[in-house]
Design a protein around this motif. Structure first.
Motif, PDB file in Angstrom:
ATOM      1  N   MET A 158       6.404 -10.415   7.758  1.00 32.03           N
ATOM      2  CA  MET A 158       6.474  -9.018   7.358  1.00 32.03           C
ATOM      3  C   MET A 158       7.942  -8.620   7.194  1.00 32.03           C
ATOM      4  O   MET A 158       8.794  -9.054   7.938  1.00 32.03           O
ATOM      5  N   GLU A 159       8.176  -7.802   6.206  1.00 29.43           N
ATOM      6  CA  GLU A 159       9.525  -7.280   6.009  1.00 29.43           C
ATOM      7  C   GLU A 159       9.485  -5.762   6.085  1.00 29.43           C
ATOM      8  O   GLU A 159       8.448  -5.140   5.900  1.00 29.43           O
ATOM      9  N   GLN A 160      10.613  -5.194   6.409  1.00 32.61           N
ATOM     10  CA  GLN A 160      10.737  -3.743   6.478  1.00 32.61           C
ATOM     11  C   GLN A 160      11.147  -3.222   5.107  1.00 32.61           C
ATOM     12  O   GLN A 160      12.006  -3.802   4.452  1.00 32.61           O
ATOM     13  N   LEU A 161      10.520  -2.140   4.706  1.00 28.19           N
ATOM     14  CA  LEU A 161      10.800  -1.569   3.401  1.00 28.19           C
ATOM     15  C   LEU A 161      11.016  -0.071   3.583  1.00 28.19           C
ATOM     16  O   LEU A 161      10.211   0.606   4.218  1.00 28.19           O
ATOM     17  N   ASP A 162      12.111   0.438   3.049  1.00 29.56           N
ATOM     18  CA  ASP A 162      12.378   1.869   3.093  1.00 29.56           C
ATOM     19  C   ASP A 162      11.810   2.496   1.823  1.00 29.56           C
ATOM     20  O   ASP A 162      12.117   2.055   0.716  1.00 29.56           O
ATOM     21  N   ILE A 163      10.977   3.518   2.017  1.00 27.34           N
ATOM     22  CA  ILE A 163      10.369   4.213   0.882  1.00 27.34           C
ATOM     23  C   ILE A 163      10.708   5.693   0.978  1.00 27.34           C
ATOM     24  O   ILE A 163      11.124   6.182   2.024  1.00 27.34           O
ATOM     25  N   LYS A 164      10.534   6.405  -0.129  1.00 29.45           N
ATOM     26  CA  LYS A 164      10.775   7.851  -0.160  1.00 29.45           C
ATOM     27  C   LYS A 164       9.547   8.551  -0.706  1.00 29.45           C
ATOM     28  O   LYS A 164       9.012   8.157  -1.751  1.00 29.45           O
ATOM     29  N   LEU A 165       9.124   9.588   0.009  1.00 26.60           N
ATOM     30  CA  LEU A 165       8.058  10.468  -0.450  1.00 26.60           C
ATOM     31  C   LEU A 165       8.581  11.893  -0.351  1.00 26.60           C
ATOM     32  O   LEU A 165       8.989  12.329   0.730  1.00 26.60           O
ATOM     33  N   LEU A 166       8.599  12.577  -1.468  1.00 22.55           N
ATOM     34  CA  LEU A 166       9.126  13.943  -1.531  1.00 22.55           C
ATOM     35  C   LEU A 166      10.528  14.040  -0.932  1.00 22.55           C
ATOM     36  O   LEU A 166      10.863  14.992  -0.237  1.00 22.55           O
ATOM     37  N   GLY A 167      11.332  13.017  -1.177  1.00 26.51           N
ATOM     38  CA  GLY A 167      12.706  13.032  -0.710  1.00 26.51           C
ATOM     39  C   GLY A 167      12.912  12.616   0.734  1.00 26.51           C
ATOM     40  O   GLY A 167      14.047  12.469   1.171  1.00 26.51           O
ATOM     41  N   ARG A 168      11.826  12.406   1.473  1.00 23.69           N
ATOM     42  CA  ARG A 168      11.947  11.963   2.870  1.00 23.69           C
ATOM     43  C   ARG A 168      11.773  10.465   2.940  1.00 23.69           C
ATOM     44  O   ARG A 168      10.907   9.899   2.299  1.00 23.69           O
ATOM     45  N   GLU A 169      12.628   9.833   3.729  1.00 20.70           N
ATOM     46  CA  GLU A 169      12.572   8.380   3.854  1.00 20.70           C
ATOM     47  C   GLU A 169      11.661   7.955   4.992  1.00 20.70           C
ATOM     48  O   GLU A 169      11.615   8.596   6.037  1.00 20.70           O
ATOM     49  N   TYR A 170      10.946   6.875   4.740  1.00 23.34           N
ATOM     50  CA  TYR A 170      10.064   6.270   5.725  1.00 23.34           C
ATOM     51  C   TYR A 170      10.287   4.772   5.691  1.00 23.34           C
ATOM     52  O   TYR A 170      10.567   4.203   4.641  1.00 23.34           O
ATOM     53  N   ARG A 171      10.162   4.132   6.825  1.00 23.17           N
ATOM     54  CA  ARG A 171      10.264   2.676   6.896  1.00 23.17           C
ATOM     55  C   ARG A 171       8.853   2.149   7.175  1.00 23.17           C
ATOM     56  O   ARG A 171       8.194   2.585   8.110  1.00 23.17           O
ATOM     57  N   VAL A 172       8.432   1.224   6.322  1.00 22.21           N
ATOM     58  CA  VAL A 172       7.112   0.629   6.479  1.00 22.21           C
ATOM     59  C   VAL A 172       7.247  -0.888   6.464  1.00 22.21           C
ATOM     60  O   VAL A 172       8.224  -1.432   5.943  1.00 22.21           O
ATOM     61  N   ALA A 173       6.255  -1.550   7.029  1.00 19.22           N
ATOM     62  CA  ALA A 173       6.234  -3.006   7.023  1.00 19.22           C
ATOM     63  C   ALA A 173       5.257  -3.470   5.955  1.00 19.22           C
ATOM     64  O   ALA A 173       4.223  -2.851   5.728  1.00 19.22           O
ATOM     65  N   CYS A 174       5.633  -4.537   5.283  1.00 22.51           N
ATOM     66  CA  CYS A 174       4.716  -5.112   4.293  1.00 22.51           C
ATOM     67  C   CYS A 174       5.031  -6.590   4.118  1.00 22.51           C
ATOM     68  O   CYS A 174       6.144  -7.040   4.390  1.00 22.51           O
ATOM     69  N   LYS A 175       4.028  -7.309   3.636  1.00 26.40           N
ATOM     70  CA  LYS A 175       4.217  -8.720   3.326  1.00 26.40           C
ATOM     71  C   LYS A 175       5.015  -8.792   2.022  1.00 26.40           C
ATOM     72  O   LYS A 175       4.834  -7.954   1.142  1.00 26.40           O
ATOM     73  N   PRO A 176       5.878  -9.778   1.880  1.00 25.74           N
ATOM     74  CA  PRO A 176       6.685  -9.890   0.658  1.00 25.74           C
ATOM     75  C   PRO A 176       5.846  -9.887  -0.616  1.00 25.74           C
ATOM     76  O   PRO A 176       6.225  -9.267  -1.605  1.00 25.74           O
ATOM     77  N   GLU A 177       4.697 -10.544  -0.584  1.00 23.40           N
ATOM     78  CA  GLU A 177       3.856 -10.609  -1.779  1.00 23.40           C
ATOM     79  C   GLU A 177       3.152  -9.286  -2.087  1.00 23.40           C
ATOM     80  O   GLU A 177       2.581  -9.118  -3.167  1.00 23.40           O
ATOM     81  N   GLU A 178       3.196  -8.337  -1.158  1.00 25.33           N
ATOM     82  CA  GLU A 178       2.570  -7.029  -1.374  1.00 25.33           C
ATOM     83  C   GLU A 178       3.580  -5.934  -1.711  1.00 25.33           C
ATOM     84  O   GLU A 178       3.206  -4.793  -1.956  1.00 25.33           O
ATOM     85  N   LYS A 179       4.849  -6.291  -1.755  1.00 23.22           N
ATOM     86  CA  LYS A 179       5.910  -5.306  -1.966  1.00 23.22           C
ATOM     87  C   LYS A 179       5.752  -4.555  -3.283  1.00 23.22           C
ATOM     88  O   LYS A 179       5.829  -3.331  -3.318  1.00 23.22           O
ATOM     89  N   GLU A 180       5.512  -5.273  -4.369  1.00 22.76           N
ATOM     90  CA  GLU A 180       5.391  -4.642  -5.678  1.00 22.76           C
ATOM     91  C   GLU A 180       4.226  -3.640  -5.701  1.00 22.76           C
ATOM     92  O   GLU A 180       4.353  -2.533  -6.207  1.00 22.76           O
ATOM     93  N   GLY A 181       3.100  -4.039  -5.142  1.00 18.15           N
ATOM     94  CA  GLY A 181       1.945  -3.152  -5.084  1.00 18.15           C
ATOM     95  C   GLY A 181       2.200  -1.933  -4.226  1.00 18.15           C
ATOM     96  O   GLY A 181       1.786  -0.813  -4.561  1.00 18.15           O
TER      97      GLY A 181
END
Length: 98
Positions: free
Chosen positions: A1-24
């Motif tokens: 699992m890797e950590q991915l920083d995402i933004k929703l409405l300008g707020r940042e969140y860190r989520v975990a995902c498998k590398p092969e699921e990152k694009e989705g």
């Protein structure tokens, strides 16, 4: 699992995902962010209420698709094959130019 920083409405969140699921996951983030922004402009909802209302709207869309049988996969495959054939023909015609 890797950590991915995402933004929703300008707020940042860190989520975990498998590398092969990152694009989705990134596609889902973009879709959700768009839906949240759209609903925020149409209503006075914000914060948790906006998140819940957006989740309800997306759930409703999903269930509607399930009720009508979802996507017509055989038709989509035929259309894709047709497009691929047309692309192959167009590319073959272009090869003589190079």
């Amino acid at each position: 699992m890797e950590q991915l920083d995402i933004k929703l409405l300008g707020r940042e969140y860190r989520v975990a995902c498998k590398p092969e699921e990152k694009e989705g996951l990134l596609a889902a983030v973009a879709y959700l962010d768009g839906k949240m922004r759209d609903l925020a402009t149409k209503t006075s909802s914000a914060g948790e209420r906006l998140a819940v209302m957006t989740a309800l709207n997306i759930s409703h869309e999903f269930l509607q698709l399930q009720r009508v049988g979802g996507f017509d996969i055989p038709t989509l495959k035929r259309r894709i094959e047709n497009i691929n054939g047309r692309l192959d023909t167009a590319l073959a015609e272009q090869e003589s130019l190079f």
